[in-house]
Scaffold this active site. Sequence first.
Site, PDB file in Angstrom:
ATOM      1  CE  LYS A 123      -4.373  -1.018   1.940  1.00  0.00           C
ATOM      2  NZ  LYS A 123      -5.535  -1.018   2.951  1.00  0.00           N
ATOM      3  CE  LYS A 206      -6.963  -8.740  -1.628  1.00  0.00           C
ATOM      4  NZ  LYS A 206      -7.114  -7.876  -0.128  1.00  0.00           N
ATOM      5  CE  LYS A 209     -12.271  -2.743   0.130  1.00  0.00           C
ATOM      6  NZ  LYS A 209     -14.012  -3.335   1.410  1.00  0.00           N
TER       7      LYS A 209
END
Length: 343
Positions: A123, A206, A209
């Site tokens: 991230k 993966k 969203k």
Amino acid sequence: MSEAVQTSSSFTPRVFSGIQPSGGLTLGNYLGAMKRFVDTQETGVQSIYCMVDLHAITVWQDPENLRRATRELCAGYIASGLDPKKSILFNQSQVPEHTQLAWIFNCVARMGWMQRMTQWKDKAGKNSQNASLGLFAYPALMAADILVYHATHVPVGEDQKQHVELTRDIAAKFNHDYGVDFFPMAEPVIEGAATRVMSLRDGTKKMSKSDPSDASRINLTDDADTIAKKIRKAKTDPEALPSEAKGLEDRAEARNLVNIYAALSEQSVDAVLADVGGKQFSEFKPMLAELAVEKLAPISTEMSRLMQEPAEIDKILADGAERARAIAAPILKETYRIVGMVG
Ligand code: AMP
Ligand code: TRP
């Protein structure tokens, strides 16, 4: 030690898990987390499910969207089958004991532990100097979420395993440093055929969203036509389906669709393949689309109905927060006493 608080040799099983209200819910959230929360609830063990709004703001969230996403997540939990009378449902920010315990854990966890977290590395990326301090400390807050309830089991998807292991490290160091046996070693519970649901466009990524391509995921708010279309267009290979799981090695996209089918139909991968082995995707995809629509469309309908009643949702959250607080407050109080806080 106060009577309300147990030591780790005598912990009653208690389940805690959380999902970030940071945008739409996907089939990955449903199969990797929510559906399993419902299964756990049905076993009768005390279960606490949280909308982790404080985790969500470790990256920028528009306030109006955050409010909407928190209510939508609550609607998603309930539409999936969680019963707010059986399970405790609440949003993290309303139980201040989470952040209070997180501060203590910030002082227990080591920089090096945090730096090793793969989610942090992913991230924060190359620009880690510009990431928020909250994003770095995120796993200590997650440990507090779990341990402020003395939770023993944490159902999550594969991607959260490392964070639950870190929670154990924090609990062990706290217990060791203060010479107590106070926090339990919480176990990650990662089970079933769909602990890692992959993108429909790329079987190595993966389902998420945050993927820029909407075709890569099934959203819990997608209508029946959209779900069927996305499955029809899902990436596959030209071969027929194998009749054993071994035949899915090196076929990431095929494996993903079979895993999804197995999880939605509550069968093992082997049982599914015994049935569909030898079929072409042109035949299997409509089967999967039909199953997905059958299972997901009622959830989507119920979510939109609940979203028309925000006051009802807010009442459920407020009630859940009160019940959660009744468990967390004595555990935090005892933690403060162990650490040496006067008061
Ligand atoms: P998040 O949306 O990242 O807050 O994740 C909430 C929960 O859903 C966690 O338990 C995740 O492990 C799980 N989850 C999210 N995406 C997936 C996926 N693609 N496959 C399986 N589980 C997932
Ligand atoms: N970090 C988890 C995720 O992104 C969400 C989460 C926060 C969580 N606190 C938790 C999950 C405690 C389980 C237990 O998916």
